[in-house]
Design an enzyme around this catalytic site. Structure first.
Site, PDB file in Angstrom:
ATOM      1  N   GLU A  56      26.580  13.640  13.046  1.00  0.00           N
ATOM      2  CA  GLU A  56      25.807  12.865  12.071  1.00  0.00           C
ATOM      3  C   GLU A  56      25.992  11.368  12.307  1.00  0.00           C
ATOM      4  OE1 GLU A  56      27.967  15.264  11.619  1.00  0.00           O
ATOM      5  OE2 GLU A  56      27.800  16.254   9.686  1.00  0.00           O
ATOM      6  N   ALA A 157      38.423  43.007  34.975  1.00  0.00           N
ATOM      7  CA  ALA A 157      37.639  43.287  36.184  1.00  0.00           C
ATOM      8  C   ALA A 157      37.964  44.698  36.622  1.00  0.00           C
ATOM      9  CB  ALA A 157      38.012  42.300  37.284  1.00  0.00           C
ATOM     10  N   ALA A 166      44.158  49.379  43.428  1.00  0.00           N
ATOM     11  CA  ALA A 166      44.175  50.575  44.280  1.00  0.00           C
ATOM     12  C   ALA A 166      45.486  51.326  44.060  1.00  0.00           C
ATOM     13  CB  ALA A 166      44.032  50.174  45.747  1.00  0.00           C
ATOM     14  N   ARG A 187      37.206  30.577  31.081  1.00  0.00           N
ATOM     15  CA  ARG A 187      38.492  29.985  30.680  1.00  0.00           C
ATOM     16  C   ARG A 187      38.297  28.573  30.142  1.00  0.00           C
ATOM     17  NH1 ARG A 187      42.445  31.484  35.791  1.00  0.00           N
ATOM     18  NH2 ARG A 187      42.672  33.697  35.304  1.00  0.00           N
ATOM     19  N   ARG A 210      39.962  26.413  37.046  1.00  0.00           N
ATOM     20  CA  ARG A 210      39.877  25.532  38.205  1.00  0.00           C
ATOM     21  C   ARG A 210      38.715  25.923  39.118  1.00  0.00           C
ATOM     22  NH1 ARG A 210      43.840  29.262  38.828  1.00  0.00           N
ATOM     23  NH2 ARG A 210      43.773  30.471  40.741  1.00  0.00           N
ATOM     24  N   LEU A 287      48.682  45.443  27.503  1.00  0.00           N
ATOM     25  CA  LEU A 287      48.474  44.496  26.410  1.00  0.00           C
ATOM     26  C   LEU A 287      47.060  44.636  25.833  1.00  0.00           C
ATOM     27  CD1 LEU A 287      49.917  42.250  24.852  1.00  0.00           C
ATOM     28  CD2 LEU A 287      48.883  40.595  26.418  1.00  0.00           C
ATOM     29  N   ALA A 288      46.074  44.831  26.706  1.00  0.00           N
ATOM     30  CA  ALA A 288      44.699  44.999  26.226  1.00  0.00           C
ATOM     31  C   ALA A 288      44.603  46.234  25.332  1.00  0.00           C
ATOM     32  CB  ALA A 288      43.743  45.112  27.410  1.00  0.00           C
TER      33      ALA A 288
END
Ligand SMILES: NC(=O)c1ccc[n+]([C@@H]2O[C@H](COP(=O)([O-])OP(=O)(O)OC[C@H]3O[C@@H](n4cnc5c(N)ncnc54)[C@H](OP(=O)(O)O)[C@@H]3O)[C@@H](O)[C@H]2O)c1
Length: 353
Positions: A56, A157, A166, A187, A210, A287-288
């Protein structure tokens, strides 16, 4: 210049707001368009960085005296308090604006009240114009302000058969450089990147934003958070280099859950306290799984590579799903090819209580 409708002006304000994405936290993104009394655009602005002038104020400075009797069209309720800058409600009153059109009310108890202050000064206030669009741009900020912990995006991923490495543990790289570049851009839009100590021990990631080609660091780096119950992160781990701030969050500091591991709800509350509004959970699978089991994930971004492995760890470990009826249902909101890979964005559906 031709006059524009309030609705068109709001569309423009929403577009302006997005220019601040990734740079304003812990503040929201905000855009503003000022119309004079004849409906002509006389000022435009957006909040470019935390501590910088609010949208504003930028628009009012452009408009000067032409703001008098005009309409301010703004994506978020003007603030009503003095933080690093003065209250926008007072600036709008001083400029003699006649009408303020707001998309979304401010849920922040510290800054809200701008609409009431404007009304008390005799200014017409209209709320809710293009609220869904304006709210979508600020979804992480609005969600975190309303409930007091950050908006969590789980990114992973995997191969087409859901593997994250693998059988021999090698995982570099599952996805293409284009997909990994996309992750670095992601990120750059969050305030914190989270990884479990298992990932730090296995991969020794930097967790910085990066340029992948030359390693140049982005100007704004998210806080790196290692979720590490007993402080196993090695002293020479890359995540401890000086490239960005790092917090090794231990159970002793944050608090422990019933399993003795870091209490994830307490971790998120502490991150919110430290100004984190959007957090990127980068894994790994343990953790996920714990975050998903606790219902603490708001958005999932999966990069799926056109590869098959047939064996090896999966991208997600135990997420508290014993049987198919308890599967975590998702709504897919976007599928975009990134190089040879697919980026799939999904939202967990809220479970019935
Ligand atoms: N494909 C992908 O997108 C991707 C992404 C990241 C990692 N990875 C892969 O994942 C592998 C590592 O897997 P991981 O499962 O061991 O790693 P992780 O999920 O990063 O770390 C797991 C560790 O986090 C700690 N932790 C602290 N509090 C926790 C809590 N409340 N709930 C659950 N865990 C908690 C636990 O160790 P403490 O109890 O000691 O704290 C746990 O062993 C690596 O091979 C890596 O390459 C893949």
């Amino acid at each position: 210049m031709a006059s524009v409708s309030v609705d068109e002006a709001m569309r423009r304000a929403v577009a302006l707001a997005t220019r601040g994405l990734g740079a304003t936290s812990p503040n929201p993104i905000v855009g503003c368009v000022l119309l004079d009394a004849d409906g002509e655009v006389v000022g435009e602005g957006f909040h470019a960085y935390a501590g910088g002038p609010h949208a504003e104020i930028v628009a009012l400075a452009q408009a000067g005296r032409r703001a008098r009797g005009g309409t301010a069209v703004v994506t978020l309720e003007p603030c009503d308090h003095t933080g690093r800058t003065g209250p926008c409600s007072h600036a709008l009153i001083a400029a003699g604006v006649a009408h303020v059109v707001i998309a979304v009310p401010d849920p922040n108890p510290v800054a809200s009240g701008g609409a009431a202050t404007l009304r008390a000064a005799g200014i017409q206030v209209t709320l809710g114009v293009r609220a869904a669009e304006a709210g979508a741009g600020n979804v992480a900020w609005l969600t975190s302000m309303r409930r007091g912990w950050p908006y969590v995006i789980w990114k992973y991923a995997a191969t087409l058969d859901g593997r994250s490495a693998a059988a021999d543990g090698t995982s570099m790289w599952i996805t293409s450089e284009a997909a990994r570049t996309d992750v670095h851009a992601l990120r750059g839009t969050v305030d914190a990147v989270l990884a479990g100590v298992g990932t730090v021990l296995a991969d020794d990631p930097r967790l910085t934003a990066r340029n992948l080609r030359d390693g140049t660091l982005a100007i704004r780096q998210p806080l790196r958070v290692v979720v590490d119950s007993s402080g196993r992160t090695p002293a020479d781990a890359r995540v401890r280099d000086g490239a960005a701030r790092t917090w090794v969050a231990t159970a002793a500091e944050v608090g422990a859950g019933p399993d003795g591991r870091v209490d994830l709800a307490a971790l998120l509350a502490e991150l919110h306290h430290r100004g984190v509004r959007a957090a990127l959970l980068e894994g790994g699978p343990t953790l996920a799984g714990a975050f998903l089991a606790a219902g603490l994930v708001d958005r999932i971004v999966g990069y799926v590579a056109p590869k098959l492995l047939g064996a090896g760890p999966t991208a997600l470990a135990d997420a508290g799903v014993p049987t198919i009826a308890d599967a975590i249902d998702l709504e897919i909101t976007d599928v975009t090819p990134v190089g040879p890979d697919l980026r799939i964005t999904a939202l967990p559906r809220k479970r019935e209580a």
